[in-house]
Design an enzyme around this catalytic site. Structure first.
Site, PDB file in Angstrom:
ATOM      1  N   SER A   1       0.813  -1.214   0.000  1.00 29.15           N
ATOM      2  CA  SER A   1       0.000   0.000   0.000  1.00 29.15           C
ATOM      3  C   SER A   1       0.849   1.268   0.000  1.00 29.15           C
ATOM      4  O   SER A   1       1.498   1.580  -0.996  1.00 29.15           O
ATOM      5  CB  SER A   1      -0.955  -0.032   1.201  1.00 29.15           C
ATOM      6  OG  SER A   1      -1.931   0.950   1.090  1.00 29.15           O
TER       7      SER A   1
ATOM      8  N   ASP B   1       9.681   5.172 -10.625  1.00 30.78           N
ATOM      9  CA  ASP B   1       9.215   5.728 -11.896  1.00 30.78           C
ATOM     10  C   ASP B   1       9.844   7.077 -12.207  1.00 30.78           C
ATOM     11  O   ASP B   1      10.028   7.428 -13.382  1.00 30.78           O
ATOM     12  CB  ASP B   1       7.692   5.871 -11.885  1.00 30.78           C
ATOM     13  CG  ASP B   1       6.980   4.541 -12.072  1.00 30.78           C
ATOM     14  OD1 ASP B   1       7.670   3.499 -12.134  1.00 30.78           O
ATOM     15  OD2 ASP B   1       5.739   4.527 -12.155  1.00 30.78           O
TER      16      ASP B   1
ATOM     17  N   LYS C   1      -0.734  -4.113  -3.323  1.00 31.44           N
ATOM     18  CA  LYS C   1      -2.028  -3.529  -2.920  1.00 31.44           C
ATOM     19  C   LYS C   1      -2.143  -2.143  -3.546  1.00 31.44           C
ATOM     20  O   LYS C   1      -1.531  -1.176  -3.075  1.00 31.44           O
ATOM     21  CB  LYS C   1      -2.161  -3.428  -1.409  1.00 31.44           C
ATOM     22  CG  LYS C   1      -3.517  -2.877  -0.983  1.00 31.44           C
ATOM     23  CD  LYS C   1      -3.629  -2.775   0.528  1.00 31.44           C
ATOM     24  CE  LYS C   1      -5.010  -2.257   0.933  1.00 31.44           C
ATOM     25  NZ  LYS C   1      -5.229  -0.851   0.526  1.00 31.44           N
TER      26      LYS C   1
END
Length: 400
Positions: A299, A310, A324
């Site tokens: 999460s 990224d 998640k």
């Protein structure tokens, strides 16, 4: 995982009462009552609802209370979503859930999870806690509470048994992998403030910050730890979110903002495809950053890992994360109970929803076989292959 998120806190008032359900246009009785829309609910479903209720009340071997049936129906509605993160909580369980999020509770001072063997297993023992003083260790498996065998009980049930009134005693029998017999421990409960972050300086002035859980104040403590390490001459940073189950959405966004240049941190999407983006400002931490992850990083931990990866702001080291990619909102109900509902999916800056997939590290490093199922906090630093690799990478970047 839950501004209150998880995402928001709101109050919902739900009044139920069962007497007669009339199917015509809107189905309704005089308030309080249950209403259904005949465009979405069939007469058969309503008839079946009433039939089951009447059978239970007339045929069950004990008297049946309508309020008990309604409570079960409410819980069943949440469960009917087929989403493990959408749940109804009774008043007692809702209080426990809220305490877990804020990081303050009355108990013994441990973080636990249900291991693959089905036993409630200690992941963390908080410094200065009653559990620490009593000798509880990460990896201990709780098999008895106050003499009762709990090996087949649900996690929530066991946790409720361990928690209790401040100043009272609880007796635990734990199975410790290194011992052949059960270990009996007597622990006095008291109010605990979880220490969900810790830091230290490693070699070559590489700072290390471990975030155990993203509680409601973790961003402030993260900044304090960053400032402290910077004053000591920190030149690189290792952030450890291994075994971190997640927590508050807004807190991880704030932490990512401290680390990243101007860029997208994360975005969410609801059922209407409405997107909401979170961005960082231009201010960033100008030093090498390595993030440690493993299969229990979930999460909010994955939001941080995805944003770092990224945006090419650092290197992920360890093993694939949990996967998640859902965001929950919490709703307080009028009787003190509550509802946690999955309201959005979240996406990493590159547009990937990692639900059920996880995030692969840039560099995969497995722990030594003997530590594969050991909580991170119980692995000696000299044997922690993932941490050693992170330190090696940070030192290498500093030499460039």
């Amino acid at each position: 995982m839950t501004n209150k998120v998880l995402l928001v806190a709101a109050t919902a008032v739900i009044s139920f009462g069962i007497s007669v359900l009339v199917f015509a246009g809107w189905l309704r009785v005089n308030p309080p009552g249950i209403t259904f829309d005949n465009k979405s609910v069939s007469k058969t479903a309503v008839s079946k609802f009433n039939s089951v209720r009447e059978i239970l009340k007339s045929q069950y071997y004990e008297n049946v209370d309508d309020n008990t049936l309604i409570e079960g129906a409410i819980s069943g509605m949440a469960g009917a979503m087929g989403d493990r993160y959408t749940s109804y909580f009774s008043k007692d369980k809702w209080q426990m859930f809220q305490q877990d999020l804020t990081g303050s509770f009355v108990g013994i001072g441990v973080m636990v999870h249900t291991a693959s063997d089905g036993l409630l297993t200690v992941m963390e023992v908080f410094e200065g806690s009653p559990a620490k003083a009593a000798g509880v260790l990460p990896g201990d498996k709780v098999v008895k509470v106050d003499g009762k065998d709990v090996s087949d009980e649900e996690e929530d049930t066991i946790i409720k048994m361990i928690k209790g009134k401040e100043g009272t005693e609880v007796q635990l029998a734990v199975l410790r992998p290194s011992e052949s017999n059960l270990i009996e421990l007597h622990i006095t409960r008291r109010r605990i403030k979880e220490e969900n972050i810790n830091s230290r300086m490693l070699s070559d002035n590489i700072g290390y910050i471990r975030i155990i859980k993203f509680d409601s104040e973790i961003a402030r403590y993260f900044k304090d730890n960053i400032d402290s390490l910077t004053q000591k001459g920190m030149r690189g940073l290792v952030i450890d979110v291994r075994d971190n189950p997640g927590g508050y959405y807004n807190q991880v966004v704030s932490i990512a903002d401290m680390l990243l240049p101007k860029c997208t941190i994360v975005y969410t999407e609801d059922k209407d495809q409405k997107k909401e983006y979170k961005y960082s400002d231009a201010k960033q931490l100008n030093m090498p950053v390595i993030v440690l992850v493993n299969g229990n990083s979930a999460s909010a931990s994955e939001i941080l890992a995805g944003a770092i990866k990224d945006n090419k702001r650092g290197t992920l080291v360890g093993t694939r994360t949990y996967g998640k990619g859902l965001v929950q909102a919490s709703f307080n109900l009028e009787d003190g109970s509550g509802l946690k509902v999955t309201v959005q999916r979240y996406f990493t800056p590159s547009g990937v929803c990692i639900q059920g997939k996880g995030i692969d590290p840039d560099i995969e490093v497995l722990q030594d076989e003997k530590y594969r199922s050991t909580p991170v906090s119980n692995i000696p630093q000299e044997d922690d292959l993932q941490l050693s690799k992170a330190l090696e990478l940070a030192e290498s970047e500093l030499r460039r």
